[in-house]
Scaffold this motif. Structure first.
Motif, PDB file in Angstrom:
ATOM      1  N   LEU A  77      33.455  -4.787 -20.476  1.00 24.02           N
ATOM      2  CA  LEU A  77      33.514  -6.225 -20.232  1.00 24.02           C
ATOM      3  C   LEU A  77      32.294  -6.911 -20.835  1.00 24.02           C
ATOM      4  CD1 LEU A  77      34.655  -6.369 -16.487  1.00 24.02           C
ATOM      5  CD2 LEU A  77      36.055  -6.396 -18.547  1.00 24.02           C
ATOM      6  N   LYS A  78      32.510  -8.186 -21.224  1.00 25.18           N
ATOM      7  CA  LYS A  78      31.363  -8.989 -21.689  1.00 25.18           C
ATOM      8  C   LYS A  78      30.701  -9.572 -20.446  1.00 25.18           C
ATOM      9  CE  LYS A  78      32.502 -10.719 -26.113  1.00 25.18           C
ATOM     10  NZ  LYS A  78      33.437 -11.579 -26.739  1.00 25.18           N
ATOM     11  N   ALA A  79      29.791  -8.806 -19.878  1.00 26.52           N
ATOM     12  CA  ALA A  79      29.142  -9.287 -18.653  1.00 26.52           C
ATOM     13  C   ALA A  79      27.643  -9.128 -18.814  1.00 26.52           C
ATOM     14  CB  ALA A  79      29.637  -8.483 -17.466  1.00 26.52           C
ATOM     15  N   GLU A  80      26.904 -10.049 -18.200  1.00 23.27           N
ATOM     16  CA  GLU A  80      25.444  -9.938 -18.311  1.00 23.27           C
ATOM     17  C   GLU A  80      24.852  -9.210 -17.126  1.00 23.27           C
ATOM     18  OE1 GLU A  80      24.473 -13.997 -19.202  1.00 23.27           O
ATOM     19  OE2 GLU A  80      25.477 -13.621 -21.145  1.00 23.27           O
ATOM     20  N   LYS A  81      25.551  -9.279 -16.009  1.00 24.39           N
ATOM     21  CA  LYS A  81      25.002  -8.646 -14.798  1.00 24.39           C
ATOM     22  C   LYS A  81      26.057  -7.749 -14.164  1.00 24.39           C
ATOM     23  CE  LYS A  81      23.923 -12.573 -12.989  1.00 24.39           C
ATOM     24  NZ  LYS A  81      23.671 -13.690 -12.191  1.00 24.39           N
ATOM     25  N   ILE A  82      25.603  -6.700 -13.533  1.00 25.30           N
ATOM     26  CA  ILE A  82      26.519  -5.747 -12.881  1.00 25.30           C
ATOM     27  C   ILE A  82      27.362  -6.455 -11.806  1.00 25.30           C
ATOM     28  CG2 ILE A  82      24.811  -4.917 -11.182  1.00 25.30           C
ATOM     29  CD1 ILE A  82      25.969  -2.066 -11.624  1.00 25.30           C
ATOM     30  N   GLU A  83      26.761  -7.482 -11.180  1.00 25.06           N
ATOM     31  CA  GLU A  83      27.484  -8.208 -10.111  1.00 25.06           C
ATOM     32  C   GLU A  83      28.739  -8.891 -10.665  1.00 25.06           C
ATOM     33  OE1 GLU A  83      24.190  -8.557 -10.654  1.00 25.06           O
ATOM     34  OE2 GLU A  83      23.445  -7.430  -8.916  1.00 25.06           O
ATOM     35  N   GLN A  84      28.682  -9.292 -11.925  1.00 24.08           N
ATOM     36  CA  GLN A  84      29.865  -9.956 -12.521  1.00 24.08           C
ATOM     37  C   GLN A  84      31.033  -8.954 -12.629  1.00 24.08           C
ATOM     38  OE1 GLN A  84      27.683 -11.326 -16.094  1.00 24.08           O
ATOM     39  NE2 GLN A  84      28.700 -13.291 -15.722  1.00 24.08           N
ATOM     40  N   VAL A  85      30.698  -7.710 -13.021  1.00 23.17           N
ATOM     41  CA  VAL A  85      31.751  -6.690 -13.130  1.00 23.17           C
ATOM     42  C   VAL A  85      32.308  -6.394 -11.727  1.00 23.17           C
ATOM     43  CG1 VAL A  85      32.296  -4.347 -13.887  1.00 23.17           C
ATOM     44  CG2 VAL A  85      30.587  -5.678 -15.127  1.00 23.17           C
ATOM     45  N   GLU A  86      31.398  -6.345 -10.762  1.00 23.46           N
ATOM     46  CA  GLU A  86      31.849  -6.094  -9.380  1.00 23.46           C
ATOM     47  C   GLU A  86      32.789  -7.206  -8.911  1.00 23.46           C
ATOM     48  OE1 GLU A  86      27.812  -3.621  -8.165  1.00 23.46           O
ATOM     49  OE2 GLU A  86      28.216  -5.511  -7.160  1.00 23.46           O
ATOM     50  N   ASP A  87      32.473  -8.443  -9.321  1.00 22.94           N
ATOM     51  CA  ASP A  87      33.328  -9.578  -8.938  1.00 22.94           C
ATOM     52  C   ASP A  87      34.722  -9.446  -9.547  1.00 22.94           C
ATOM     53  OD1 ASP A  87      31.472 -10.765  -7.424  1.00 22.94           O
ATOM     54  OD2 ASP A  87      30.881 -12.302  -8.903  1.00 22.94           O
ATOM     55  N   VAL A  88      34.772  -9.079 -10.831  1.00 26.89           N
ATOM     56  CA  VAL A  88      36.077  -8.907 -11.500  1.00 26.89           C
ATOM     57  C   VAL A  88      36.876  -7.858 -10.730  1.00 26.89           C
ATOM     58  CG1 VAL A  88      37.247  -8.034 -13.577  1.00 26.89           C
ATOM     59  CG2 VAL A  88      35.266  -9.563 -13.796  1.00 26.89           C
ATOM     60  N   PHE A  89      36.210  -6.775 -10.471  1.00 27.52           N
ATOM     61  CA  PHE A  89      36.866  -5.668  -9.791  1.00 27.52           C
ATOM     62  C   PHE A  89      37.395  -6.095  -8.403  1.00 27.52           C
ATOM     63  CE2 PHE A  89      36.007  -2.403  -6.609  1.00 27.52           C
ATOM     64  CZ  PHE A  89      37.112  -1.619  -6.878  1.00 27.52           C
ATOM     65  N   HIS A  90      36.587  -6.849  -7.656  1.00 21.84           N
ATOM     66  CA  HIS A  90      37.015  -7.276  -6.312  1.00 21.84           C
ATOM     67  C   HIS A  90      38.184  -8.259  -6.357  1.00 21.84           C
ATOM     68  CE1 HIS A  90      32.959  -5.841  -4.727  1.00 21.84           C
ATOM     69  NE2 HIS A  90      33.898  -5.103  -4.170  1.00 21.84           N
ATOM     70  N   ARG A  91      38.323  -8.955  -7.469  1.00 19.17           N
ATOM     71  CA  ARG A  91      39.422  -9.939  -7.565  1.00 19.17           C
ATOM     72  C   ARG A  91      40.758  -9.294  -7.939  1.00 19.17           C
ATOM     73  NH1 ARG A  91      37.255 -15.606  -9.200  1.00 19.17           N
ATOM     74  NH2 ARG A  91      39.349 -15.837 -10.036  1.00 19.17           N
ATOM     75  N   LEU A  92      40.709  -8.060  -8.469  1.00 19.70           N
ATOM     76  CA  LEU A  92      41.973  -7.395  -8.852  1.00 19.70           C
ATOM     77  C   LEU A  92      42.760  -7.009  -7.595  1.00 19.70           C
ATOM     78  CD1 LEU A  92      40.792  -5.073 -11.774  1.00 19.70           C
ATOM     79  CD2 LEU A  92      42.385  -6.994 -11.953  1.00 19.70           C
ATOM     80  N   LYS A  93      43.996  -7.460  -7.522  1.00 23.31           N
ATOM     81  CA  LYS A  93      44.782  -7.225  -6.312  1.00 23.31           C
ATOM     82  C   LYS A  93      45.989  -6.305  -6.548  1.00 23.31           C
ATOM     83  CE  LYS A  93      42.381  -9.869  -3.556  1.00 23.31           C
ATOM     84  NZ  LYS A  93      41.083  -9.465  -4.118  1.00 23.31           N
ATOM     85  N   ARG A  94      46.376  -6.130  -7.811  1.00 22.55           N
ATOM     86  CA  ARG A  94      47.597  -5.358  -8.074  1.00 22.55           C
ATOM     87  C   ARG A  94      47.284  -3.970  -8.647  1.00 22.55           C
ATOM     88  NH1 ARG A  94      51.178 -10.545 -10.317  1.00 22.55           N
ATOM     89  NH2 ARG A  94      51.010 -11.665  -8.341  1.00 22.55           N
ATOM     90  N   PHE A  95      46.003  -3.649  -8.738  1.00 21.57           N
ATOM     91  CA  PHE A  95      45.572  -2.314  -9.175  1.00 21.57           C
ATOM     92  C   PHE A  95      44.908  -1.641  -7.983  1.00 21.57           C
ATOM     93  CE2 PHE A  95      45.793  -4.741 -13.012  1.00 21.57           C
ATOM     94  CZ  PHE A  95      46.073  -3.841 -14.034  1.00 21.57           C
ATOM     95  N   LEU A  96      45.126  -0.356  -7.837  1.00 28.84           N
ATOM     96  CA  LEU A  96      44.402   0.380  -6.806  1.00 28.84           C
ATOM     97  C   LEU A  96      43.092   0.900  -7.398  1.00 28.84           C
ATOM     98  CD1 LEU A  96      47.289   2.482  -5.198  1.00 28.84           C
ATOM     99  CD2 LEU A  96      46.251   0.379  -4.319  1.00 28.84           C
TER     100      LEU A  96
END
Ligand SMILES: Cc1ncc(COP(=O)(O)O)c(C=O)c1O
Length: 387
Positions: A310-329
């Protein structure tokens, strides 16, 4: 042999069990003999007879026949896990003082087998860049016995040139072994390219329903007999007849499932290629993949696995993307019906543990059997926060 015949009929002697369409689960630990002579014969060739289920079981035997035929191998053994299959196959080919050349960054428990298990018994190893044939040859020593491959690797998806590796192994009198779990026999048949032993975590595509842990070793009759007589029977890491029956059921739909995962993953990758939040995609069947031509030459498809950065500057941004995914386990493993994500940020920032060799921006995706458009909707809303 025709794939449809293998999946629907091979090994199924319906006349022996009331013409039942689905084979019975022979849930018996041992088998009785009508005569002493037959008992005596069974002891002489336990793999070919029914004596004891740690050796040969009729339900497991059906599965063996189908899996061997799918891999275009003479024979196969089924184990209680992929890791057991890998361990038995590798251990069967070495003794104290021997050396193994292994592709860099194989499955984590394969690494542990070489670094922490076999080392205790005087077997050494060298990890090499699997993309570099000259480096593989340079690592071979007089005491090298095995060339161990895994192609594609399941995180960075790098390939090894299987025909060239098989030739190299033959030239130096090595046994070549490959973990073929990523492709399954539907998309890659290494034995046809000259590889000696093919392994699978059958937990993945071969079973395909995330409800069985199992492993497979495919090879010549002679090598399978050698592994059966020592490692299979002594370690005893067998599959139960019940799980073998689930696997036979899973195999019926293997080509359909692979096709669906493969096509959906390709569609999602294509969508991601245009997405501003995606830095890099690791997918062997994308035309910009560095080994795209090799992938085309030795694989018939890729299946549902790929990784992205991912094009992310901070690890927290990747964590946010991950937390928003609802249809993937969020789970390890892959090859089942359900789509999965494995974010490598989960392995970073763990107290007293070294960071893994993979960036926290990296996420591995496995695309299951759901509608890809439904998954894209979910990805779209999750990736929005990076735009
Ligand atoms: C590439 C690969 N090989 C082997 C294994 C081990 O298989 P199992 O979990 O069935 O022991 C895994 C498991 O994740 C894997 O990903």
């Amino acid at each position: 042999m025709d794939q449809d015949f293998i999946l629907t009929h091979l090994g199924e002697h319906r006349e022996k069990y009331f013409q039942a369409v689905a084979p019975p689960i022979v849930q018996s630990s041992n088998f009785a003999f009508p005569e002493l002579n037959i008992f005596r014969e069974a002891f002489q060739d336990e793999l070919a007879s029914h004596l004891y289920t740690r050796g040969n079981n009729p339900t497991v035997a059906i599965l063996r026949e189908k899996v061997a035929a799918l891999e275009k191998a003479e024979d196969a053994l089924i184990f209680g896990s992929g890791s057991a299959a890998i361990s038995a196959a590798v251990v069967s080919q070495v003794q104290a003082g021997d050396h193994i050349v292994c592709v860099e960054a194989p499955y984590s428990w394969t690494t542990k087998l070489l670094t922490q298990f076999l080392g205790r018994f005087g077997v050494t190893h060298t990890f090499v860049d699997g993309c570099d044939l000259a480096a593989i040859e340079a690592a071979i020593r007089p005491e090298t016995k095995v060339l161990y491959l895994e192609s594609p690797l399941s995180i960075t998806m790098q390939l090894q040139d299987l025909r060239a590796c098989a030739q190299l192994a033959k030239k130096h009198d090595l046994i070549s072994i490959i973990d073929n779990s990523h492709c399954s026999p539907i998309y890659q048949n290494p034995i046809e390219m000259g590889i000696d032993i093919v392994l699978h975590s059958a937990t993945k595509y071969l079973n395909g329903h995330s409800d069985v842990v199992a492993g497979v070793v495919c090879s010549t009759k002679a090598i399978i007999k050698q592994i059966f007589d020592i490692e299979y029977m002594t370690l005893g890491a067998i599959i139960s007849p019940n799980d073998a029956s689930l696997m036979i059921r899973g195999l019926r739909t293997l080509p359909l499932r692979l096709q669906r995962s493969n096509d959906s993953a390709a569609k999602i990758v294509e969508w991601m290629r245009q997405h501003p939040a995606i830095e890099k995609i690791y997918h062997p069947f994308s035309s910009d993949f560095p080994q795209y031509e090799l992938a085309q030459r030795q694989m018939r498809g890729n299946g549902g696995l790929f990784s992205v950065e991912l094009k992310a500057e901070k690890i927290e941004q990747v964590e946010d993307v991950f937390h928003r995914l609802k249809r993937f386990l969020f789970a390890v493993s892959w090859g089942g019906y359900e789509s999965l994500v494995m974010p490598f940020c989960a392995f970073h920032n763990i107290p007293d543990r070294d960071a893994p060799p993979y960036s926290w921006r990296l996420i591995r995706f496995y695309i299951g059997l759901e509608n890809p458009d439904w998954l894209i909707e979910d990805l779209e809303q999750a990736l929005q926060i990076l735009e």
